[in-house]
Scaffold this motif. Structure first.
Motif, short mmCIF file in Angstrom:
data_model
loop_
_atom_site.label_atom_id
_atom_site.label_comp_id
_atom_site.label_asym_id
_atom_site.label_seq_id
_atom_site.Cartn_x
_atom_site.Cartn_y
_atom_site.Cartn_z
N ILE A 1 -13.77 -8.66 0.65
CA ILE A 1 -12.81 -8.44 -0.42
C ILE A 1 -13.64 -8.27 -1.68
N PRO A 2 -13.32 -7.34 -2.56
CA PRO A 2 -12.09 -6.58 -2.70
C PRO A 2 -11.99 -5.40 -1.73
N GLN A 3 -10.76 -4.88 -1.63
CA GLN A 3 -10.49 -3.69 -0.85
C GLN A 3 -9.59 -2.77 -1.66
N LEU A 4 -10.02 -1.51 -1.78
CA LEU A 4 -9.27 -0.54 -2.57
C LEU A 4 -8.54 0.43 -1.65
N TYR A 5 -7.25 0.63 -1.93
CA TYR A 5 -6.42 1.60 -1.21
C TYR A 5 -5.91 2.63 -2.20
N VAL A 6 -6.00 3.90 -1.82
CA VAL A 6 -5.47 4.98 -2.65
C VAL A 6 -4.55 5.83 -1.79
N LYS A 7 -3.29 5.93 -2.24
CA LYS A 7 -2.27 6.70 -1.51
C LYS A 7 -2.22 6.28 -0.04
N GLY A 8 -2.28 4.97 0.19
CA GLY A 8 -2.17 4.44 1.54
C GLY A 8 -3.45 4.46 2.35
N GLU A 9 -4.51 5.05 1.81
CA GLU A 9 -5.77 5.17 2.54
C GLU A 9 -6.77 4.12 2.07
N PHE A 10 -7.38 3.42 3.02
CA PHE A 10 -8.41 2.45 2.69
C PHE A 10 -9.65 3.20 2.23
N VAL A 11 -10.12 2.91 1.02
CA VAL A 11 -11.30 3.57 0.46
C VAL A 11 -12.55 2.75 0.77
N VAL B 1 0.84 -1.21 0.00
CA VAL B 1 0.00 0.00 0.00
C VAL B 1 0.87 1.26 0.00
N GLY B 2 2.02 1.19 0.69
CA GLY B 2 2.91 2.33 0.77
C GLY B 2 3.68 2.60 -0.51
N GLN B 3 3.94 1.56 -1.29
CA GLN B 3 4.78 1.69 -2.48
C GLN B 3 4.00 1.95 -3.76
N ASN B 4 2.66 1.83 -3.70
CA ASN B 4 1.84 1.98 -4.91
C ASN B 4 0.71 2.96 -4.63
N ASP B 5 0.44 3.84 -5.59
CA ASP B 5 -0.61 4.84 -5.41
C ASP B 5 -1.99 4.21 -5.26
N VAL B 6 -2.28 3.20 -6.08
CA VAL B 6 -3.60 2.56 -6.06
C VAL B 6 -3.40 1.05 -6.02
N VAL B 7 -3.96 0.43 -4.99
CA VAL B 7 -3.84 -1.02 -4.82
C VAL B 7 -5.23 -1.61 -4.59
N LEU B 8 -5.52 -2.67 -5.33
CA LEU B 8 -6.77 -3.40 -5.14
C LEU B 8 -6.44 -4.81 -4.67
N PHE B 9 -6.78 -5.11 -3.43
CA PHE B 9 -6.68 -6.48 -2.92
C PHE B 9 -7.97 -7.15 -3.38
N MET B 10 -7.82 -8.19 -4.19
CA MET B 10 -8.98 -8.75 -4.89
C MET B 10 -8.87 -10.26 -4.98
N LYS B 11 -9.97 -10.87 -5.41
CA LYS B 11 -9.97 -12.30 -5.71
C LYS B 11 -9.70 -12.43 -7.20
N GLY B 12 -8.55 -13.04 -7.52
CA GLY B 12 -8.14 -13.15 -8.91
C GLY B 12 -7.18 -12.02 -9.26
#
Length: 114
Positions: free
Chosen positions: A77-87, A18-29
Motif C-alpha cells: 500500500i498505497p495502490q492507485l486505480y484509474v478508471k477501474g484499472e490498477f496502476v 473503484v467503479g464510482q470514482n475516476d481516480v482512487v488511492l488506497f493509502m495509509k492515512g
C-alpha cells in the motif's frame, strides 16, 4: 462485479469505490494527513499534476488493509486505480511520473489534470 467480490463484502466495497470514482488511492492515512512516506509520495505527485482523487484510508479497517492486497494481488500500500484499472504502488507511480508517462496516461484515460 466478479463472483468473488459478491461473496466478499470488502472486495465488493473496493469494486464499488473503484467503479464510482475516476481516480482512487488506497493509502495509509488521508490525502491531507498521509501516515506513511510511500502514500505521501503518491499524494504529492497527484497534487502536483492537479489530478482529483479519492483517498481511502486502509488503516481504519484491518479487513480493508488485507482485502486491497488480495483484490489487486499486489502486496503493498498505497495502490492507485484509474478508471477501474490498477496502476501500481508508490514506486510505479513515481517512475511513471519521473519518466513523463504519468500525465499522458491520465489524459489517455480521460482524467483531466490541471
Amino acid at each position: 462485479m466478479t463472483e468473488a467480490a459478491a461473496a466478499d463484502p470488502v472486495h465488493a466495497f473496493i469494486a464499488d469505490t473503484v467503479g464510482q470514482n475516476d481516480v482512487v488511492l488506497f493509502m495509509k492515512g488521508t490525502p491531507d494527513q498521509p501516515r506513511c512516506g510511500f502514500s505521501s509520495v503518491v499524494v504529492q505527485i497527484l497534487d502536483h499534476l492537479g489530478v482529483g482523487f479519492v483517498g481511502v484510508d486502509v488503516l481504519q479497517d484491518e479487513d480493508l488493509r488485507n482485502g486491497i492486497k488480495s483484490y489487486s494481488d499486489w502486496p503493498t500500500i498505497p495502490q492507485l486505480y484509474v478508471k477501474g484499472e490498477f496502476v501500481g504502488g508508490s514506486d510505479i507511480v513515481r517512475e511513471m511520473f519521473q519518466s513523463g508517462e504519468l500525465q499522458p496516461f491520465f489524459t489517455e484515460k480521460g482524467v483531466s489534470a490541471a
